[in-house]
Motif scaffolding. Structure first.
Motif, PDB file in Angstrom:
ATOM      1  N   MET A   1       7.752  52.675  -2.540  1.00  0.00           N
ATOM      2  CA  MET A   1       8.951  53.487  -2.355  1.00  0.00           C
ATOM      3  C   MET A   1       9.751  53.457  -3.638  1.00  0.00           C
ATOM      4  O   MET A   1       9.999  52.398  -4.197  1.00  0.00           O
ATOM      5  CB  MET A   1       9.792  52.945  -1.199  1.00  0.00           C
ATOM      6  N   LEU A   5      15.327  55.594  -3.826  1.00  0.00           N
ATOM      7  CA  LEU A   5      15.296  55.806  -2.382  1.00  0.00           C
ATOM      8  C   LEU A   5      15.715  54.559  -1.638  1.00  0.00           C
ATOM      9  O   LEU A   5      16.412  54.613  -0.612  1.00  0.00           O
ATOM     10  CB  LEU A   5      13.903  56.248  -1.938  1.00  0.00           C
ATOM     11  N   LYS A   6      15.246  53.411  -2.183  1.00  0.00           N
ATOM     12  CA  LYS A   6      15.653  52.142  -1.554  1.00  0.00           C
ATOM     13  C   LYS A   6      17.156  51.977  -1.636  1.00  0.00           C
ATOM     14  O   LYS A   6      17.803  51.522  -0.685  1.00  0.00           O
ATOM     15  CB  LYS A   6      14.952  50.965  -2.242  1.00  0.00           C
ATOM     16  N   ILE A   8      19.369  54.297  -1.830  1.00  0.00           N
ATOM     17  CA  ILE A   8      20.000  55.227  -0.881  1.00  0.00           C
ATOM     18  C   ILE A   8      19.914  54.695   0.540  1.00  0.00           C
ATOM     19  O   ILE A   8      20.879  54.737   1.315  1.00  0.00           O
ATOM     20  CB  ILE A   8      19.349  56.606  -0.984  1.00  0.00           C
ATOM     21  N   LEU A   9      18.723  54.140   0.872  1.00  0.00           N
ATOM     22  CA  LEU A   9      18.532  53.623   2.226  1.00  0.00           C
ATOM     23  C   LEU A   9      19.429  52.424   2.473  1.00  0.00           C
ATOM     24  O   LEU A   9      20.045  52.300   3.557  1.00  0.00           O
ATOM     25  CB  LEU A   9      17.061  53.233   2.414  1.00  0.00           C
ATOM     26  N   ILE A  10      19.525  51.528   1.453  1.00  0.00           N
ATOM     27  CA  ILE A  10      20.388  50.353   1.627  1.00  0.00           C
ATOM     28  C   ILE A  10      21.846  50.798   1.750  1.00  0.00           C
ATOM     29  O   ILE A  10      22.614  50.285   2.584  1.00  0.00           O
ATOM     30  CB  ILE A  10      20.201  49.390   0.434  1.00  0.00           C
ATOM     31  N   ALA A  12      22.968  53.643   2.801  1.00  0.00           N
ATOM     32  CA  ALA A  12      23.191  54.278   4.107  1.00  0.00           C
ATOM     33  C   ALA A  12      23.284  53.257   5.213  1.00  0.00           C
ATOM     34  O   ALA A  12      24.111  53.358   6.130  1.00  0.00           O
ATOM     35  CB  ALA A  12      22.058  55.273   4.398  1.00  0.00           C
ATOM     36  N   THR A  13      22.394  52.213   5.091  1.00  0.00           N
ATOM     37  CA  THR A  13      22.426  51.161   6.126  1.00  0.00           C
ATOM     38  C   THR A  13      23.743  50.420   6.092  1.00  0.00           C
ATOM     39  O   THR A  13      24.351  50.151   7.134  1.00  0.00           O
ATOM     40  CB  THR A  13      21.266  50.182   5.907  1.00  0.00           C
TER      41      THR A  13
END
Length: 792
Positions: A1, A5-6, A8-10, A12-13
């Motif tokens: 990944m 993106l990571k 962004i994901l972190i 968002a989380t």
């Protein structure tokens, strides 16, 4: 990944976790703030229960689920008037200020939307102690901007037993602007003591300005600056219609006071419908453009229905009431009105009395309880009044263009029969008035009427009393021998008419009744048999039979004529007599029973278009045998003018002769008439047994020719004294008094002119002074011939 993106994901989380934590914190904070705010109200008099709170931070809104607020009773406030419980499935808290919430922990309630709330009030209306001021809700004015209720149910239970409920489709209230908007609301009241009835009310599209919610909740004071309602419909029912009703003591109740200090502010209702029902009464009022302001009330296009002792409907263009103190009416239940104006009312009433209405005892619970003490001025413009009766379908009363002005009217007068307060002034005029009588034989028509109580004068223009049937069909409907009357009066005036005495004492009094011109036509068909019990009443009886005391000092007929037509047995045409150039006067029309009550009558005119006539009569109103006297004087005229009328009263026809003078004096009662006659004439020739009946025709010509040889041609005869006649006539109760007078007079005429023929015809009581023929007897064969030929 990929690394971005990571990230962004972190991110968002973390954002979601932070948002969830923030939401949980906000929910906790919001609930705590609400509880804290509620606890501050009224010294912790309120208890709050909330199942859950959901917030929407992005929209600055929150949803409170299953909320319940209760105002509880505390020992240190024993005189509180009300307690309530509010429960709602959802409460939407809108427009939350997040900065004030996070940093200051302060909740400013800008707008509340409450769905399906259920509110119950318990109100103690039986205590008279002062209300302690409760300022706990005043803060709402500063923080809460708007409250919206959807599908709400509000229940108010009073200690006295009265209850009412409100069903609200949608209600919106702005605390800052004191503005209430109602889409639709239904109100139902039960066991009402203060108003005295139960009711169902529906209000649609209402706008109320200046409503102070704090004053209403804290001090139970209601006021507003203006109000407009799209439609208000109310149905009221008397307590007596209920099967069960608690016993209530209204003297212990303390009605809600108005915040407006005794002044109801402008109120407009586009459509108003109010009805009231009890066991005997039903009243319904519908109106458009109802408006009240500054003690003036107006309504347009009013429909009124009254189903009481009679059934009445009314359509009214406009009603304006000045001096109408609505606040006094609500709290004191009675008012006085300065002026009531009614524009173009059309009133139709059916005079059918309900069978149970008279039998039913009055029930105080059925009375609405509101009353008007006085109407200082009542004005009606261009009114119409129509009366009918289903049981008497031919009865009709129709009055057009009515104008009425009344001053100082007491509507409660009829409920206080021992008092004598009636209007100070009455002025009434009307256009055409038409009355069809219940038997459908006659109708009455008046072109115009006017009455003024100050002038004490009632005036009628063009009065007509006429039969609904012509001469041929009249007797097929009446089915007995009575006179058909056709009466016309150009102008009739009742002067000195004391309306107040009529209203208070049921007495009709007047100084004079004047008829400017009168035409009276009488027609009788004697070919129709008399009924077995048909007896003509004396004038004394006719006046005495009036069901209330009457006194008219004099009646004047200033001009006119009388026409009498009588169709005898076997006749092909009616005999006619006319009195024209008529003037008459009656004095002391009085049906009171006292000794010395004498009615006098005098008449002048021209008989049969020729002879001047004068008649004077006296009637003893006190005498039980209807004693009376009459004197008639007739001037010069050709005898033949009387022929048409003579056929009804005597079997003779005048062939020629001139009447110079006739004086008739009659004294009588209900048993007999004593008639004295002076008859001056010359060149008299008669056909003694003239009759249109064909029976015994073979005898008539011979008998008449022989009888005419016994006629006196002149009175007095040359060189002789005047013959005076007296006869006693048995009063015929099946003939009117005037007919008895005329018959007695014609009997005396026949004795004067042909005494032997009169004796042969068995005219009773014939006695004559200075009669040169009394020494000769009528031959028996002529007596038998006359008897066979006489009128049957």
């Amino acid at each position: 990944m990929p690394r971005y993106l990571k990230r962004i994901l972190i991110a968002a989380t973390l954002f979601l976790m932070g948002y969830m934590l923030l939401s949980t914190y906000v929910d906790h904070l919001l609930k705590k703030l609400i509880e804290t705010q509620v606890e501050k109200f009224s010294y912790a008099n309120y208890r709050l229960e909330i199942a859950d709170i959901e917030t929407s931070l992005w929209a600055f809104n929150a949803v409170i689920k299953d909320m319940r607020i209760t105002k509880v009773k505390h020992q240190h406030l024993p005189n509180e008037r009300y307690y309530f419980t509010l429960s709602a499935s959802r409460v939407y808290v809108k427009q939350i200020n997040p900065i004030d919430l996070f940093f200051n922990h302060n909740l400013q309630l800008r707008e509340l939307l409450i769905e399906e709330p259920d509110i119950t009030f318990d109100y103690n209306d039986t205590i008279n102690t002062p209300i302690e001021k409760d300022s706990s809700l005043i803060k709402l004015y500063y923080e809460l901007k708007k409250v919206v209720l959807k599908n709400a149910g509000i229940h108010v239970n009073k200690r006295s037993g009265e209850k009412f409920t409100l069903g609200v489709h949608q209600l919106s209230y702005s605390l800052k602007e004191k503005y209430l908007l109602i889409d639709s609301i239904k109100i139902k009241g039960l066991n009402s003591v203060y108003h005295g009835f139960d009711y169902d009310c529906k209000i649609e599209h209402a706008q109320l300005y200046g409503l102070d919610l704090n004053a209403l909740l804290n001090r139970m004071e209601f006021g507003y600056s203006s109000c407009r309602i799209g439609a208000l419909k109310m149905q009221m029912k008397a307590h007596s219609l209920l099967k069960k009703r608690p016993v209530l003591n209204s003297s212990q109740l303390t009605p809600i006071q108005s915040i407006s200090g005794g002044k109801i502010n402008p109120l407009r209702i586009d459509y108003l419908l109010i009805s009231y029902q009890s066991k005997q009464d039903f009243v319904e009022v519908a109106a458009k453009q109802f408006f009240y302001a500054s003690k003036q009330l107006s309504m347009h296009q009013i429909d009124l229905k009254l189903n009481q002792k009679h059934h009445t409907t009314s359509n009214i263009d406009k009603v304006v009431i000045t001096g109408f103190d609505a606040d006094r009416l609500i709290h004191e239940k009675h008012i006085s009105i300065s002026r009531l104006i009614i524009e173009h009312p059309i009133i139709k009433s059916s005079l059918k009395v309900h069978e149970n209405y008279v039998k039913a005892l009055p029930n105080t619970a059925d009375h609405i309880g509101y009353s008007v003490d006085c109407i200082k001025e009542l004005v009606i413009h261009n009114g119409v009044l129509q009366l009918s009766n289903k049981r008497k379908p031919h009865l009709l009363f129709d009055a057009q263009h009515i104008v009425l002005q009344v001053k100082n009217l007491d509507p409660q007068y009829l409920y206080r029969p021992n008092e004598t307060s009636i209007p100070d002034y009455i002025m009434m005029t009307s256009g055409k008035v038409h009355i069809n009588f219940p038997n459908n034989i006659y109708h009455l028509h008046m072109q115009a009427t006017a009455y003024n109580s100050h002038e004490k004068r009632l005036q009628i223009d063009s009065l007509k009393i006429q039969s609904n049937y012509n001469k041929k069909t009249f007797y097929t409907h009446v089915k007995k021998q009575v006179s058909r009357i056709d009466l016309k009066v150009h102008q009739l005036g009742l002067n000195g008419f004391d309306f107040y005495r009529l209203f208070n004492n049921n007495q009709l009094t007047a100084s004079s009744l004047d008829a400017d011109w009168l035409s009276a036509n009488f027609y009788k068909n004697k070919q129709v048999p008399l009924g077995a019990n048909d007896y003509m009443l004396f004038p004394q009886q006719l006046i005495d039979n009036i069901p209330y005391p009457i006194f008219i000092k004099q009646v004047n007929i200033k001009g006119g004529q009388i026409k009498s037509e009588i169709l005898n047995q076997g006749a092909s045409r009616a005999g006619v007599i006319i009195i024209d150039q008529l003037k008459a006067r009656f004095e002391n029309i009085d049906n009171r029973d006292y000794q010395g009550n004498i009615m006098k009558a005098s008449l002048t005119g021209r008989l049969a278009g020729s002879g001047k006539m004068r008649v004077n009569a006296i009637f003893d109103m006190f005498a039980k045998d209807y004693k009376h006297q009459v004197r008639a004087e007739i001037g010069s005229m050709p005898f033949q003018q009387l022929n048409s009328f003579m056929l009804d009263f005597a079997s003779i026809e005048i062939m020629s002769g001139q009447l110079n003078e006739a004086i008739i004096d009659i004294s009588g009662n209900n048993q007999k008439l004593d008639c004295n006659l002076y008859l001056g004439y010359n060149n008299l020739s008669m056909n003694l047994l003239k009759n249109q009946n064909k029976k015994h025709k073979r005898y008539r010509n011979i008998a008449s020719a022989l009888a005419n040889t016994l006629i006196y041609k002149n009175n007095p005869e040359p060189g002789k004294r005047v013959r005076l006649t007296n006869t006693v006539y048995t009063y015929e109760p099946r003939k009117f008094i005037v007919g008895n007078w005329i018959t007695a007079s014609f009997n005396a005429l026949l004795i004067t002119t042909a005494p032997k023929a009169a004796a042969a015809l068995e005219i009773v009581g014939a006695h004559q002074q200075h009669d040169s023929l009394t020494q000769r007897r009528t031959p028996k064969w002529l007596q038998r011939l006359l008897k066979k030929s006489r009128l049957k």
